[in-house]
Design an enzyme around this catalytic site. Structure first.
Site, mmCIF file in Angstrom:
data_model
loop_
_atom_site.group_PDB
_atom_site.id
_atom_site.type_symbol
_atom_site.label_atom_id
_atom_site.label_comp_id
_atom_site.label_asym_id
_atom_site.label_seq_id
_atom_site.Cartn_x
_atom_site.Cartn_y
_atom_site.Cartn_z
ATOM 1 N N HIS A 308 39.841 37.748 36.947
ATOM 2 C CA HIS A 308 39.171 36.492 36.382
ATOM 3 C C HIS A 308 38.637 37.349 34.855
ATOM 4 O O HIS A 308 37.959 38.335 34.996
ATOM 5 C CB HIS A 308 37.875 36.071 37.174
ATOM 6 N N ASP A 366 41.273 30.890 43.528
ATOM 7 C CA ASP A 366 42.440 30.193 43.899
ATOM 8 C C ASP A 366 43.124 31.162 45.086
ATOM 9 O O ASP A 366 44.205 30.608 45.529
ATOM 10 C CB ASP A 366 43.331 30.205 42.760
HETATM 11 C C1 SDX Z 1 41.163 30.126 36.932
HETATM 12 O O1 SDX Z 1 38.311 30.879 33.040
HETATM 13 C C2 SDX Z 1 38.024 30.192 34.195
HETATM 14 O O2 SDX Z 1 36.713 30.016 34.480
HETATM 15 C C3 SDX Z 1 39.256 29.901 34.938
HETATM 16 C C4 SDX Z 1 38.940 29.327 36.396
HETATM 17 C C5 SDX Z 1 38.178 28.009 36.264
HETATM 18 O O3 SDX Z 1 37.343 27.534 37.245
HETATM 19 O O4 SDX Z 1 38.470 27.296 35.196
HETATM 20 O O5 SDX Z 1 37.999 30.283 37.187
HETATM 21 C C6 SDX Z 1 40.177 28.982 37.230
HETATM 22 O O6 SDX Z 1 41.803 30.076 36.113
HETATM 23 C C7 SDX Z 1 41.057 31.444 37.771
HETATM 24 C C8 SDX Z 1 42.042 32.680 37.345
HETATM 25 C C9 SDX Z 1 43.326 32.110 38.084
HETATM 26 N N1 SDX Z 1 44.464 32.978 37.613
HETATM 27 C C10 SDX Z 1 44.956 34.184 38.498
HETATM 28 O O7 SDX Z 1 44.681 34.326 39.569
HETATM 29 C C11 SDX Z 1 46.220 34.772 37.924
HETATM 30 C C12 SDX Z 1 46.112 36.029 38.030
HETATM 31 N N2 SDX Z 1 44.931 36.701 37.434
HETATM 32 C C13 SDX Z 1 45.307 37.272 36.077
HETATM 33 O O8 SDX Z 1 46.328 36.640 35.263
HETATM 34 C C14 SDX Z 1 44.054 37.764 35.233
HETATM 35 O O9 SDX Z 1 43.162 38.334 35.948
HETATM 36 C C15 SDX Z 1 43.327 36.497 34.405
HETATM 37 C C16 SDX Z 1 44.325 35.699 33.529
HETATM 38 C C17 SDX Z 1 42.768 35.624 35.479
HETATM 39 C C18 SDX Z 1 42.362 36.995 33.720
HETATM 40 O O10 SDX Z 1 43.042 37.764 32.551
HETATM 41 P P1 SDX Z 1 42.241 38.720 31.621
HETATM 42 O O11 SDX Z 1 40.689 38.498 31.668
HETATM 43 O O12 SDX Z 1 42.865 38.386 30.173
HETATM 44 O O13 SDX Z 1 42.394 40.009 32.001
HETATM 45 P P2 SDX Z 1 43.370 41.162 31.522
HETATM 46 O O14 SDX Z 1 44.662 40.458 31.627
HETATM 47 O O15 SDX Z 1 43.254 41.710 30.251
HETATM 48 O O16 SDX Z 1 43.456 42.192 32.872
HETATM 49 C C19 SDX Z 1 42.684 43.265 32.607
HETATM 50 C C20 SDX Z 1 43.483 44.485 33.311
HETATM 51 C C21 SDX Z 1 44.820 44.687 32.804
HETATM 52 O O17 SDX Z 1 45.261 45.995 33.245
HETATM 53 P P3 SDX Z 1 44.900 47.048 32.075
HETATM 54 O O18 SDX Z 1 45.589 46.622 30.605
HETATM 55 O O19 SDX Z 1 43.326 47.056 31.900
HETATM 56 O O20 SDX Z 1 45.704 48.302 32.581
HETATM 57 O O21 SDX Z 1 43.489 43.962 34.469
HETATM 58 C C22 SDX Z 1 44.798 43.719 34.978
HETATM 59 C C23 SDX Z 1 45.611 43.775 33.729
HETATM 60 O O22 SDX Z 1 46.914 44.251 33.740
HETATM 61 N N3 SDX Z 1 44.985 42.659 35.970
HETATM 62 C C24 SDX Z 1 45.809 42.411 36.892
HETATM 63 C C25 SDX Z 1 45.319 41.276 37.527
HETATM 64 N N4 SDX Z 1 44.588 40.474 36.783
HETATM 65 C C26 SDX Z 1 44.289 41.579 35.547
HETATM 66 N N5 SDX Z 1 46.434 43.298 37.538
HETATM 67 C C27 SDX Z 1 47.102 42.593 38.449
HETATM 68 N N6 SDX Z 1 47.012 41.458 39.252
HETATM 69 C C28 SDX Z 1 45.855 40.725 38.492
HETATM 70 N N7 SDX Z 1 45.868 39.624 39.168
#
Ligand code: SDX
Length: 431
Positions: A308, A366
């Site tokens: 998140h 989720d």
């Molecule tokens: C919702 O914003 C809100 O409030 C949203 C929400 C709401 O109520 O409105 O809470 C609802 O959208 C919840 C989130 C649902 N999405 C998912 O579950 C999809 C999977 N999650 C990822 O796509 C991700 O965690 C996000 C999009 C939720 C957050 O992305 P960020 O903050 O941009 O984090 P990032 O992509 O910069 O990740 C940081 C690191 C990265 O690795 P490094 O580059 O540091 O090596 O963490 C890794 C990412 O690759 N990472 C994951 C991961 N999420 C982040 N690796 C594997 N699996 C994951 N799910």
């Protein structure tokens, strides 16, 4: 915004620039950089807005490190435990919990505005039967502005109020009709003798062949799911609604824009994607293979339902959703849902894996919602529709707050340009 503004000094090009700092009632302070470009001739740069406050708000507060979520100051855990969705809607829209007469007036208004203009029901048959219900939601909600002309003037407080209540009241009806059309079943009209969530379930699952029996445990679970999804600060879809609203677009168009944004798998589409992922994993013994893929930078696969932007601790909604999943499965006598076994095992593996621990990736709302919604009888394509239904009241509350903010202006970010500089047109013979 507190009056005791402090200040921050930034040095750029050998010159110091001072900007005011404001404190909120709780949470991080902000540096007001609204004169930054005028003073420095440079832009600030923050792709994804990871450190940018886009507005001042009094609606929802999140502390990502502590796993705290407050709606108008009330903890989500208490609202989910003791309240219901109708009073949560009132709280988000008007700033406090309703008393008996306020609740009665509000609930009656919502109940008696849940029917659609009959001509709107013709929209559904214009879609392919296999159209994704979110496509239908974007279309039909946007089309509300073609039917309710008497509540599209955003400068008229009365019309803003009518539009707000119309959307809270009619979104369940539109969502249920989108599902019925997708399922190939007759559309079901709202009933004024039922609560908001029980009414929604009957519009989704009642059929003409038999009487629909309300299950209080399931309608309570549905109501709690709506509470958990109602608002969440300045997330992507809420920011979309605010940006659309800042141009003066009518409220129905703004909410349709929010629905479109929510659809993405990184945002509201994650509940559908998380359940699909659990199905792809299939059995706990295949978890290591998927965890390995999630950690592989060359593989676009991510663990859906994990991570998140704000929560770097457990999403408080995920814990309540996990409890609700158990209640629903128990009520339906579903002892061993294989996907729940995979989810539980995956959660344990991820919470003990250095990659996820280091990046503070915890299950979010989720992760468990898909299991619960599937048990309630919804197909995966309806999961984000339910999220949109619940989030509509939050979007409207945020939109109203923006419209009523005397300082609000059209949102118009700038950029760091790295494209070609000036060059002369080349005739085809010279290319
Ligand atoms: C919702 O914003 C809100 O409030 C949203 C929400 C709401 O109520 O409105 O809470 C609802 O959208 C919840 C989130 C649902 N999405 C998912 O579950 C999809 C999977 N999650 C990822 O796509 C991700 O965690 C996000 C999009 C939720 C957050 O992305 P960020 O903050 O941009 O984090 P990032 O992509 O910069 O990740 C940081 C690191 C990265 O690795 P490094 O580059 O540091 O090596 O963490 C890794 C990412 O690759 N990472 C994951 C991961 N999420 C982040 N690796 C594997 N699996 C994951 N799910």
């Amino acid at each position: 915004m507190s009056e005791n503004a402090k200040s921050a000094v930034l040095s750029l090009g050998g010159k110091d620039y001072t900007f005011p700092v404001y404190d909120g009632t709780v949470g991080p302070s902000v540096v007001d950089i609204s004169t930054f470009y005028r003073d420095t001739n440079a832009f600030t740069y923050d792709p994804g807005f990871t450190a940018t406050a886009s507005c001042e708000s009094k609606i929802t507060y999140i502390d990502g490190d502590e796993g705290v979520l407050l709606y108008r100051g009330y903890p989500i855990e208490q609202l989910a435990e003791h309240g219901d969705f109708i009073e949560t809607c009132y709280l988000l829209l008007y700033g406090d919990l309703p008393n008996v007469s306020q609740r009665k007036e509000f609930e009656t208004a919502i109940t008696y505005h849940s029917m659609l203009h009959e001509q709107m029901t013709k929209f559904f048959s214009g879609f392919r039967r296999d159209a994704h219900p979110m496509a239908v939601m974007v279309g039909v909600v946007g089309a509300m502005s073609a039917f309710y002309h008497d509540s599209t003037d955003i400068n008229d407080p009365q019309q803003r109020e009518i539009a707000s209540r119309r959307m809270v009241a009619k979104l369940p009806t539109i969502a249920a009709m989108a599902y019925k059309y997708y399922a190939g079943q007759p559309l079901v009209y709202p009933r004024n003798d039922l609560s908001y969530s029980a009414n929604f379930l009957q519009m989704c699952f009642a059929v003409p062949c038999e009487e629909y029996k309300i299950n209080p445990v399931l309608s309570r679970a549905m109501d709690r799911i709506f509470i958990l999804h109602a608002d969440h600060e300045q997330n992507a879809s809420t920011s979309t609604v605010r940006l659309a609203g800042s141009s003066g677009a009518n409220p129905f168009a703004c909410i349709a824009a929010g629905i479109a944004c929510l659809w993405g798998p990184a945002h509201g589409g994650a509940n559908e994607a998380a359940l699909t992922m659990l199905g792809e994993i299939g059995t706990p013994d295949r978890i290591p293979e998927f965890v390995k893929r999630a950690k592989d930078k060359n593989d676009p696969f991510r663990l859906m339902g994990f991570g998140h932007r704000v929560y770097k601790n457990y999403d408080p909604r995920a814990k309540i959703m996990q409890k609700t999943a158990h209640e629903v499965l128990g009520e339906l006598g579903i002892q061993d849902d294989p996907l729940l076994d995979v989810a539980r095992e995956l959660e344990q593996v991820a919470l003990n894996d250095e990659y996820f621990v280091e990046r503070k990736l915890y299950p979010n709302i989720d992760f468990y919602s898909g299991i619960t919604l599937r048990a309630l009888g919804f197909p995966t394509t309806m999961f984000t529709v339910l999220f949109a239904l619940a989030r509509t009241v939050g979007w409207i509350a945020q939109w109203k707050e923006m419209i009523e903010d005397p300082h609000q202006r059209i949102g118009r970010p700038r950029q760091l340009y790295t494209g070609p500089t000036h060059r002369e047109y080349k005739p085809m013979s010279n290319r």
